[in-house]
Design a protein around this motif. Sequence first.
Motif: not given
Length: 172
Positions: A111-116, A56-62, A66-68
């Motif tokens: 639940l909460g959700a966000v489309w990235l 999950l953290d790796a995704i925020t690098r590219f 996607a900070k969520a």
Amino acid sequence: MDALEAIFTRRSVRHFSNEAVSEEQLDLLLRAAMQAPSAANGQPWHFVVVNDREMLDAITRFHPFAKALKEAPLAILVCGDARLETAPGRWVQDCSAATENLLLAAHSMGLGAVWLGVQPEPDRIDGLRDLVQLPSGVHPLALVAVGHPKGELPSSAERYRPERVHRNHWSE
């Protein structure tokens, strides 16, 4: 919560508590996603559940938006499998419908959700393809961060714009 209430009150949630999403909740989200309509009933979707913190953290690098994922306990990658299409070229529409079902189901369950968004950004597509090891012919469309909302949810906003409705012909 009925369908119209879910539609009119759903909001993108980008901040999540530490509470886990249960396997029962995850199963229900995926069932709702797969209940979406698809062209010629092809159902060309696959879903990759990502709950590994390092991934999950790796995704925020590219993925710059996607900070969520820094707070979300999991994300669901919605993918289209061109090999399963019965109506070629329609996987984007089919997977978009599945993504919206997933978002509405999450909201209706509290639940909460966000489309990235992933498509059509090459860096995001390639990054996710490599990270989750997608086979050839399977295309990532959307990444949905899911979790229990932290704090107050944003209030509903009226989005109806009558000037955007045209009848029979386009008119200004």
